[in-house]
Design an enzyme around this catalytic site. Structure first.
Site, short mmCIF file in Angstrom:
data_model
loop_
_atom_site.label_atom_id
_atom_site.label_comp_id
_atom_site.label_asym_id
_atom_site.label_seq_id
_atom_site.Cartn_x
_atom_site.Cartn_y
_atom_site.Cartn_z
N ASP A 31 119.07 34.90 -46.64
CA ASP A 31 117.74 34.32 -46.43
C ASP A 31 117.58 33.11 -47.36
OD1 ASP A 31 114.82 35.63 -45.25
OD2 ASP A 31 114.73 33.96 -46.68
N ILE A 32 117.01 32.06 -46.82
CA ILE A 32 116.85 30.80 -47.57
C ILE A 32 115.80 30.94 -48.67
CG2 ILE A 32 115.02 29.71 -46.18
CD1 ILE A 32 116.82 27.20 -46.09
N GLU A 96 107.72 35.16 -38.79
CA GLU A 96 107.70 33.69 -38.85
C GLU A 96 108.72 33.06 -37.93
OE1 GLU A 96 108.37 32.76 -42.93
OE2 GLU A 96 106.39 33.46 -43.58
N HIS A 101 115.24 39.87 -36.06
CA HIS A 101 116.18 39.97 -37.18
C HIS A 101 115.81 41.14 -38.07
CE1 HIS A 101 112.89 37.18 -38.13
NE2 HIS A 101 112.94 37.65 -39.37
P1 AMP Z 1 110.14 36.85 -40.67
O1 AMP Z 1 108.87 36.60 -41.42
O2 AMP Z 1 110.47 38.30 -40.56
O3 AMP Z 1 110.17 36.12 -39.34
O4 AMP Z 1 111.29 36.27 -41.57
C1 AMP Z 1 111.85 35.00 -41.40
C2 AMP Z 1 112.79 34.76 -42.56
O5 AMP Z 1 113.66 33.71 -42.23
C3 AMP Z 1 112.06 34.39 -43.86
O6 AMP Z 1 112.39 35.33 -44.87
C4 AMP Z 1 112.64 32.99 -44.16
O7 AMP Z 1 112.82 32.77 -45.53
C5 AMP Z 1 113.95 33.01 -43.41
N1 AMP Z 1 114.46 31.70 -43.00
C6 AMP Z 1 113.79 30.71 -42.36
N2 AMP Z 1 114.61 29.67 -42.13
C7 AMP Z 1 115.82 30.02 -42.62
C8 AMP Z 1 117.09 29.36 -42.69
N3 AMP Z 1 117.29 28.13 -42.20
N4 AMP Z 1 118.13 30.02 -43.27
C9 AMP Z 1 117.95 31.26 -43.78
N5 AMP Z 1 116.78 31.93 -43.74
C10 AMP Z 1 115.73 31.32 -43.17
#
Ligand code: AMP
Length: 118
Positions: A31-32, A96, A101
């Protein structure tokens, strides 16, 4: 109309990401914005927007997601100390990115499952 997300580009390796595992069904990457020392997202390669879009055809795929999650937890050295697997769905779930996932979180005591709000 929902559309593919940045996760599809990560899966196809069109944008950089720290991929820790990939096979023909799933991709796992860091996760970023990590919320714990280990925070890895395990993602079906096939686009499924939310948990609401899961169907009977996805049973094998989603079982595989959990098998991969447990293997990564072992590889990351957190299987015995413990970890949390989490799926957010839609607005109230805090989703988000609209590509289903599994969050794998661990490496510290994670505390209560939910913030205590009414
Ligand atoms: P959710 O709120 O369950 O949809 O989680 C989305 C997750 O994706 C969040 O924890 C973000 O930090 C992560 N995220 C968003 N863009 C990226 C990216 N380019 N690479 C890795 N993680 C990401």
């Amino acid at each position: 109309m929902a559309a593919e997300t940045i996760f599809s580009k990560i899966i196809r390796r069109e944008i950089p990401s720290e991929i820790v595992f990939q096979d023909d069904q799933v991709t796992a990457f860091r996760d970023i914005n990590p919320q714990a020392p280990v925070h890895i997202l395990i993602v079906p390669n096939r686009w499924i927007p939310t948990a609401n879009d899961v169907g009977a055809d996805d049973e094998q795929l989603l079982g595989h997601l959990f098998v991969v999650a447990s293997q990564i937890a072992a590889q990351q050295g957190i299987a015995e100390s413990g970890y949390r697997l989490l799926v957010n769905c839609n607005r109230d779930g805090g989703q988000e990115v609209f590509h289903l996932h599994l969050h794998l979180l661990g490496g510290r005591q994670l505390g209560p499952m939910l913030l205590r709000q009414s």
